[in-house]
Design an enzyme around this catalytic site. Structure first.
Site, PDB file in Angstrom:
ATOM      1  CG  LEU A  25       9.237  -4.563  -1.743  1.00 16.18           C
ATOM      2  CD1 LEU A  25       8.548  -4.002  -0.835  1.00 16.18           C
ATOM      3  CD2 LEU A  25      10.050  -5.575  -1.221  1.00 16.18           C
ATOM      4  CD  GLU A  73      -2.323   5.323  -3.750  1.00 22.27           C
ATOM      5  OE1 GLU A  73      -3.276   5.891  -4.136  1.00 22.27           O
ATOM      6  OE2 GLU A  73      -2.053   4.267  -4.105  1.00 22.27           O
ATOM      7  CG  ASP A  74       2.288   2.747  -1.464  1.00 16.80           C
ATOM      8  OD1 ASP A  74       1.238   2.750  -1.140  1.00 16.80           O
ATOM      9  OD2 ASP A  74       2.761   2.090  -2.374  1.00 16.80           O
ATOM     10  NE  ARG A  93       7.375   1.813  -1.253  1.00 17.42           N
ATOM     11  CZ  ARG A  93       6.266   1.838  -1.901  1.00 17.42           C
ATOM     12  NH1 ARG A  93       5.180   0.959  -1.783  1.00 17.42           N
ATOM     13  NH2 ARG A  93       6.050   2.985  -2.607  1.00 17.42           N
ATOM     14  NE  ARG A 139       4.099  -4.378   1.708  1.00 17.28           N
ATOM     15  CZ  ARG A 139       4.501  -3.840   0.509  1.00 17.28           C
ATOM     16  NH1 ARG A 139       4.320  -2.580   0.354  1.00 17.28           N
ATOM     17  NH2 ARG A 139       5.072  -4.587  -0.313  1.00 17.28           N
ATOM     18  CG  HIS A 167      -1.574  -1.357  -1.219  1.00 21.06           C
ATOM     19  ND1 HIS A 167      -0.794  -0.818  -2.060  1.00 21.06           N
ATOM     20  CD2 HIS A 167      -0.910  -1.692  -0.055  1.00 21.06           C
ATOM     21  CE1 HIS A 167       0.557  -0.672  -1.332  1.00 21.06           C
ATOM     22  NE2 HIS A 167       0.373  -1.102  -0.097  1.00 21.06           N
ATOM     23  CB  VAL A 262       6.734  -4.311  -9.347  1.00 23.02           C
ATOM     24  CG1 VAL A 262       8.016  -5.154  -9.931  1.00 23.02           C
ATOM     25  CG2 VAL A 262       6.633  -3.016 -10.264  1.00 23.02           C
ATOM     26  CB  CYS A 268       0.762   3.280  -6.861  1.00 25.55           C
ATOM     27  SG  CYS A 268      -0.176   1.786  -7.102  1.00 25.55           S
TER      28      CYS A 268
HETATM   29  C1  LIG Z   1      -2.302   1.077  -4.739  1.00 23.46           C
HETATM   30  N1  LIG Z   1      -0.895   0.313  -4.814  1.00 23.46           N
HETATM   31  C2  LIG Z   1      -1.015  -0.849  -5.402  1.00 23.46           C
HETATM   32  C3  LIG Z   1       0.206   1.063  -4.166  1.00 23.46           C
HETATM   33  N2  LIG Z   1      -0.280   2.096  -3.693  1.00 23.46           N
HETATM   34  N3  LIG Z   1       1.281   0.675  -4.153  1.00 23.46           N
HETATM   35  C4  LIG Z   1       2.103  -0.296  -5.138  1.00 23.46           C
HETATM   36  C5  LIG Z   1       3.291  -0.528  -4.336  1.00 23.46           C
HETATM   37  C6  LIG Z   1       3.934  -1.646  -5.102  1.00 23.46           C
HETATM   38  C7  LIG Z   1       5.399  -1.816  -4.761  1.00 23.46           C
HETATM   39  N4  LIG Z   1       6.030  -2.799  -5.481  1.00 23.46           N
HETATM   40  C8  LIG Z   1       5.346  -2.614  -3.183  1.00 23.46           C
HETATM   41  O1  LIG Z   1       5.124  -3.643  -2.990  1.00 23.46           O
HETATM   42  O2  LIG Z   1       5.407  -1.571  -2.228  1.00 23.46           O
HETATM   43 ZN   LIG Z   2      -1.504   0.889  -6.849  1.00 23.33          ZN
END
Ligand SMILES: CN(C)C(=N)NCCC[C@H](N)C(=O)O
Ligand SMILES: [Zn+2]
Length: 274
Positions: A25, A73-74, A93, A139, A167, A262, A268
């Site tokens: 993404l 991290e997400d 995701r 998100r 984020h 990205v 992350c």
């Molecule tokens: C702190 N950040 C920015 C993050 N924890 N995640 C980045 C996710 C990037 C992935 N392409 C997406 O759009 O999900």
């Molecule tokens: Zn990040």
């Protein structure tokens, strides 16, 4: 006595799938394609630094079905001995949570699973050691915030609207137990103001402001700051290089130029556990 929240003994990472360059993404189509070889080399360097700093690093097998799986991290928020498995905000995701839950169980953390209609990406969760700030973004919704508050009842939780950027941690992160590193966009300045007016510990933080939002994303691990290097964000790098504080023993500059394309950054790509 509670452990220092910034003393970590373990980390979890996941490799970079070959599907990332074409299908991860991204908020904006950039002209520059992701160089997979370079991305993997940068990730190797990152892994080596993490291993030196925390010792034990668990690697989740790379899964080609999930082009964003490197951004571990997400799908989880870890604090103390509890892992909150999130429901990531983007549908593509959600499957990443299966391997993450297994990894957290193997480490022996207590698992709490987010329930519908909660949505959360861990990139929206800033833990300062005494309270949480949770980005309310595309998100992460208010149900996600409420469920995080229930999972970690010992800490106050404050929502911060994220109107620009992906984020909350796309422009804020912890540089020391007392310093919040921040970018210079209006999103970063607005977030700082909300921390000062709505946060439970309001004016107890100091700020390390750098010119670039993504350049503000750093890691503070066991007294060392890992920050963007001179090739990727020269002006922000300089601010980190000049920064002196009793809580900072060392600094390490790295490049994350390929995952930056990205919308990824340093925080992350790992889950830190203490
Ligand atoms: C702190 N950040 C920015 C993050 N924890 N995640 C980045 C996710 C990037 C992935 N392409 C997406 O759009 O999900
Ligand atoms: Zn990040």
């Amino acid at each position: 006595m509670a452990a220092n929240p910034f003393t970590y003994t373990k980390a979890v990472v996941c490799g970079i799938p070959a599907s990332l360059p074409a299908t991860a993404l991204r908020m904006e189509e950039t002209d520059e394609p992701v160089d997979l070889g370079k991305a993997r080399q940068q990730h190797e360097d990152y892994l080596q630094v993490l291993t030196e700093l925390v010792g034990e690093v668990h690697v989740i097998p790379t899964d080609e079905r999930y082009p964003d799986c490197v951004f571990v991290e997400d799908p989880v928020v870890v604090c103390g001995d509890t892992a909150l498995i999130t429901i990531p905000g983007h549908e593509s995701r959600r499957g990443e949570t299966v391997a993450m839950k297994e990894a957290m169980e193997k480490i022996g953390l207590k698992i709490v699973e987010m329930l519908d209609p909660g949505r959360m990406d861990g990139g929206d969760v800033l833990f300062t050691g005494k309270e949480f700030f949770v980005g309310q973004s595309q998100r992460t919704n208010k149900h996600g915030l409420q469920q995080l508050a229930a999972a970690f009842p010992n800490f106050p939780v404050t929502g911060i609207p994220v109107r620009e950027g992906l984020h909350l941690k796309s422009f804020l992160s912890m540089a020391t137990p007392n310093h919040i590193a921040m970018g210079s966009s209006s999103a970063a300045l607005d977030a700082k103001q909300l921390i000062e007016t709505e946060g439970k510990f309001k004016y107890s933080y100091r700020y390390l402001q750098v010119p670039d939002d993504i350049g503000a994303n750093c890691l503070y691990i066991n007294g060392t700051i890992v920050h963007a290097n001179n090739e990727t964000f020269p002006k922000s790098c300089k601010v980190f290089e000049k920064f002196v504080d009793a809580d900072v023993k060392a600094k390490i500059a790295l490049s994350a130029s390929e995952v930056n394309k990205v919308d990824g950054c340093f925080t992350c790509c790992s889950v830190l556990i203490n």
